[in-house]
Design a protein around this motif. Structure first.
Motif, PDB file in Angstrom:
ATOM      1  N   THR A 221       0.815  -1.208   0.000  1.00 33.70           N
ATOM      2  CA  THR A 221       0.000   0.000   0.000  1.00 33.70           C
ATOM      3  C   THR A 221       0.855   1.267   0.000  1.00 33.70           C
ATOM      4  O   THR A 221       1.952   1.299   0.567  1.00 33.70           O
ATOM      5  CB  THR A 221      -0.926   0.032   1.226  1.00 33.70           C
ATOM      6  OG1 THR A 221      -0.134   0.123   2.418  1.00 33.70           O
ATOM      7  CG2 THR A 221      -1.794  -1.216   1.287  1.00 33.70           C
ATOM      8  N   SER A 222       0.317   2.312  -0.600  1.00 36.11           N
ATOM      9  CA  SER A 222       1.014   3.601  -0.659  1.00 36.11           C
ATOM     10  C   SER A 222       1.142   4.234   0.716  1.00 36.11           C
ATOM     11  O   SER A 222       2.118   4.930   1.011  1.00 36.11           O
ATOM     12  CB  SER A 222       0.270   4.554  -1.596  1.00 36.11           C
ATOM     13  OG  SER A 222       0.284   4.070  -2.915  1.00 36.11           O
ATOM     14  N   GLY A 223       0.142   3.997   1.575  1.00 35.06           N
ATOM     15  CA  GLY A 223       0.142   4.614   2.893  1.00 35.06           C
ATOM     16  C   GLY A 223       1.205   4.092   3.821  1.00 35.06           C
ATOM     17  O   GLY A 223       1.492   4.713   4.853  1.00 35.06           O
ATOM     18  N   ARG A 224       1.809   2.950   3.481  1.00 36.44           N
ATOM     19  CA  ARG A 224       2.892   2.407   4.291  1.00 36.44           C
ATOM     20  C   ARG A 224       4.241   2.589   3.598  1.00 36.44           C
ATOM     21  O   ARG A 224       5.227   1.939   3.951  1.00 36.44           O
ATOM     22  CB  ARG A 224       2.648   0.925   4.583  1.00 36.44           C
ATOM     23  CG  ARG A 224       1.376   0.671   5.382  1.00 36.44           C
ATOM     24  CD  ARG A 224       1.439  -0.656   6.106  1.00 36.44           C
ATOM     25  NE  ARG A 224       2.551  -0.661   7.055  1.00 36.44           N
ATOM     26  CZ  ARG A 224       3.239  -1.758   7.383  1.00 36.44           C
ATOM     27  NH1 ARG A 224       2.963  -2.919   6.814  1.00 36.44           N
ATOM     28  NH2 ARG A 224       4.224  -1.697   8.254  1.00 36.44           N
ATOM     29  N   THR A 225       4.257   3.471   2.615  1.00 34.15           N
ATOM     30  CA  THR A 225       5.427   3.668   1.770  1.00 34.15           C
ATOM     31  C   THR A 225       6.020   5.053   1.990  1.00 34.15           C
ATOM     32  O   THR A 225       5.295   6.010   2.263  1.00 34.15           O
ATOM     33  CB  THR A 225       5.019   3.506   0.286  1.00 34.15           C
ATOM     34  OG1 THR A 225       4.433   2.203   0.111  1.00 34.15           O
ATOM     35  CG2 THR A 225       6.212   3.634  -0.641  1.00 34.15           C
ATOM     36  N   ALA A 226       7.318   5.158   1.840  1.00 33.52           N
ATOM     37  CA  ALA A 226       8.000   6.440   2.020  1.00 33.52           C
ATOM     38  C   ALA A 226       7.404   7.512   1.113  1.00 33.52           C
ATOM     39  O   ALA A 226       7.083   7.257  -0.049  1.00 33.52           O
ATOM     40  CB  ALA A 226       9.487   6.269   1.707  1.00 33.52           C
ATOM     41  N   GLY A 227       7.253   8.710   1.648  1.00 34.99           N
ATOM     42  CA  GLY A 227       6.780   9.821   0.844  1.00 34.99           C
ATOM     43  C   GLY A 227       7.892  10.346  -0.049  1.00 34.99           C
ATOM     44  O   GLY A 227       9.001  10.617   0.418  1.00 34.99           O
ATOM     45  N   ILE A 228       7.616  10.446  -1.336  1.00 28.63           N
ATOM     46  CA  ILE A 228       8.593  10.944  -2.303  1.00 28.63           C
ATOM     47  C   ILE A 228       7.899  11.950  -3.196  1.00 28.63           C
ATOM     48  O   ILE A 228       6.880  11.620  -3.823  1.00 28.63           O
ATOM     49  CB  ILE A 228       9.179   9.789  -3.160  1.00 28.63           C
ATOM     50  CG1 ILE A 228       9.808   8.716  -2.283  1.00 28.63           C
ATOM     51  CG2 ILE A 228      10.200  10.336  -4.163  1.00 28.63           C
ATOM     52  CD1 ILE A 228      10.263   7.496  -3.063  1.00 28.63           C
ATOM     53  N   ARG A 229       8.437  13.137  -3.264  1.00 31.79           N
ATOM     54  CA  ARG A 229       7.822  14.203  -4.042  1.00 31.79           C
ATOM     55  C   ARG A 229       7.603  13.788  -5.497  1.00 31.79           C
ATOM     56  O   ARG A 229       8.511  13.357  -6.184  1.00 31.79           O
ATOM     57  CB  ARG A 229       8.705  15.457  -3.989  1.00 31.79           C
ATOM     58  CG  ARG A 229       8.107  16.675  -4.647  1.00 31.79           C
ATOM     59  CD  ARG A 229       8.920  17.921  -4.362  1.00 31.79           C
ATOM     60  NE  ARG A 229      10.248  17.880  -4.954  1.00 31.79           N
ATOM     61  CZ  ARG A 229      11.381  17.717  -4.278  1.00 31.79           C
ATOM     62  NH1 ARG A 229      11.353  17.559  -2.951  1.00 31.79           N
ATOM     63  NH2 ARG A 229      12.547  17.716  -4.886  1.00 31.79           N
ATOM     64  N   ILE A 237      -5.303  10.738   5.454  1.00 40.18           N
ATOM     65  CA  ILE A 237      -6.337   9.725   5.690  1.00 40.18           C
ATOM     66  C   ILE A 237      -5.935   8.387   5.094  1.00 40.18           C
ATOM     67  O   ILE A 237      -6.194   7.323   5.673  1.00 40.18           O
ATOM     68  CB  ILE A 237      -7.719  10.202   5.148  1.00 40.18           C
ATOM     69  CG1 ILE A 237      -8.828   9.317   5.682  1.00 40.18           C
ATOM     70  CG2 ILE A 237      -7.741  10.239   3.632  1.00 40.18           C
ATOM     71  CD1 ILE A 237      -9.099   9.479   7.152  1.00 40.18           C
ATOM     72  N   SER A 238      -5.256   8.408   3.944  1.00 37.89           N
ATOM     73  CA  SER A 238      -4.773   7.161   3.346  1.00 37.89           C
ATOM     74  C   SER A 238      -3.738   6.508   4.247  1.00 37.89           C
ATOM     75  O   SER A 238      -3.757   5.285   4.463  1.00 37.89           O
ATOM     76  CB  SER A 238      -4.154   7.429   1.975  1.00 37.89           C
ATOM     77  OG  SER A 238      -5.140   7.821   1.046  1.00 37.89           O
ATOM     78  N   LEU A 244      -3.685   1.048   9.693  1.00 39.22           N
ATOM     79  CA  LEU A 244      -4.554   0.165  10.474  1.00 39.22           C
ATOM     80  C   LEU A 244      -4.401  -1.284  10.026  1.00 39.22           C
ATOM     81  O   LEU A 244      -4.645  -2.216  10.796  1.00 39.22           O
ATOM     82  CB  LEU A 244      -6.021   0.600  10.311  1.00 39.22           C
ATOM     83  CG  LEU A 244      -6.458   1.890  11.021  1.00 39.22           C
ATOM     84  CD1 LEU A 244      -7.922   2.170  10.719  1.00 39.22           C
ATOM     85  CD2 LEU A 244      -6.228   1.799  12.523  1.00 39.22           C
ATOM     86  N   GLN A 245      -4.013  -1.488   8.771  1.00 41.01           N
ATOM     87  CA  GLN A 245      -3.843  -2.831   8.215  1.00 41.01           C
ATOM     88  C   GLN A 245      -2.392  -3.313   8.279  1.00 41.01           C
ATOM     89  O   GLN A 245      -2.030  -4.291   7.635  1.00 41.01           O
ATOM     90  CB  GLN A 245      -4.298  -2.847   6.751  1.00 41.01           C
ATOM     91  CG  GLN A 245      -5.727  -2.398   6.539  1.00 41.01           C
ATOM     92  CD  GLN A 245      -6.089  -2.404   5.067  1.00 41.01           C
ATOM     93  OE1 GLN A 245      -6.469  -3.434   4.513  1.00 41.01           O
ATOM     94  NE2 GLN A 245      -5.941  -1.256   4.416  1.00 41.01           N
TER      95      GLN A 245
END
Length: 327
Positions: A221-229, A237-238, A244-245
């Motif tokens: 999932t993207s929400g558990r992935t490093a933020g990259i511009r 919210i994502s 949660l998962q």
């Protein structure tokens, strides 16, 4: 350096001199596969359909991997190529450019449409998800077969757990009847996996020294992935819901591990299926694909459909001859 017979996804072997082409490399799994391969010294051709997003992904790898002053390895190299796998004209144009750029050690067929599309049909008249995930990749792999054959390379098809979640045999690839967004996605992944195995059977029979492998990323999932511009910018919210998962999911970085291993591990063989050790997450391991994807009759039927729809016949004889000349 990885030991012989051992594979550490966090410490890849030296891939200097190796060349890879990855579709859909401007974000998600494709981006992180590119980042990991470049970090190990490989040259990667990143493809994508949006020039601005592709440029952002290229800049991110330059910044995160190649800039030694910022802690990067500075080992590999990267270039970009515009390619929209949903458009067969774009596939042919990109393939012509890639053919002229030389041999490929692996072709990673990653680009995909997961979410419900705003339009259901491509300019070529095919269902959009099937065209993006399957048909364009079938055409691209055929167009670049000789580039792979001359160095004994491999092609990696991107599977999914969705192929095991119900009866989604692609009896109607363009979904003329019974369309739902989920069915479009799930049947595209059944087809991708089945074609990967069918390609392996045909390559072996024709004596072409190219391995066809399937890999899936588990639940990434993207929400558990490093933020990259410009590459991965999930909303708060994502991130909240994805975290949660956390016990059953993983990041896109880790989801790319089976893909990278399928592309670069010399011990991987054609016809194999790779994914996370715990199915949804974990280190890459060899697994077993859903029975529907391993049925030769289904594979042959899908192959015939794709040949007709894409108007591409794989040049098995030419590829075999090209490989023999260089032995």
């Amino acid at each position: 350096m990885a030991r012989a017979g051992h594979w550490d996804p966090r410490e890849l072997p030296d891939l200097a001199g190796r060349r890879y082409l990855i579709t859909g490399a401007n974000k998600g799994l494709g981006y992180f596969a590119a980042e990991q391969l470049v970090g190990a010294g490989a040259h990667v051709i990143m493809t994508g359909r949006n020039p601005n997003r592709l440029a952002a992904a290229h800049a991110a790898i330059e910044r995160r991997v190649l800039d030694v002053s910022a802690g990067g390895t500075g080992a590999g190299s990267v270039e970009t190529l515009l390619l929209d796998t949903s458009n067969l004209g774009s596939v042919r144009a990109a393939a012509a450019t890639a053919r002229a750029r030389g041999p490929l050690d692996a072709l990673v067929l990653n680009a995909g449409n997961v979410h419900p599309p705003q339009r259901r049909q491509t300019v070529d008249g095919h269902e959009l998800v099937f065209a993006t995930n399957v048909l364009g990749h079938f055409a691209l792999a055929g167009e670049l077969l000789q580039n792979l054959a001359v160095v004994g390379g491999r092609m990696v098809w991107l599977g999914s757990m969705a192929a095991s979640l119900g009866d989604y045999e692609p009896r109607d690839p363009d979904l003329v009847e019974g369309y739902t967004a989920w069915r479009a996605y799930a049947q595209s992944k059944v087809a991708t996996t089945a074609l990967g195995f069918e390609a392996d059977r045909r390559l072996r029979e024709a004596g072409v020294p190219v391995a066809s492998v399937v890999a899936h990323p588990g639940y990434s999932t993207s929400g558990r992935t490093a933020g990259i511009r410009g590459v991965n910018e999930p909303s708060r919210i994502s991130r909240f819901f994805d975290n949660l998962q956390a016990p059953i999911t993983q990041s896109k970085e880790h989801g790319a591990w089976p893909i990278v291993r399928a592309a670069a591990d010399p011990s991987v063989q054609g016809g194999e299926f790779w994914g996370p050790r715990l199915l949804m997450h974990g280190a890459p391991r060899r697994g077993k694909a859903a029975p529907v994807t391993r049925d030769p009759e289904i594979g042959a039927r899908l192959w015939a459909f794709c040949e007709s729809a894409a108007r591409v016949r794989w040049p098995f004889e030419k590829a075999a001859r090209a490989a023999r000349r260089l032995r």
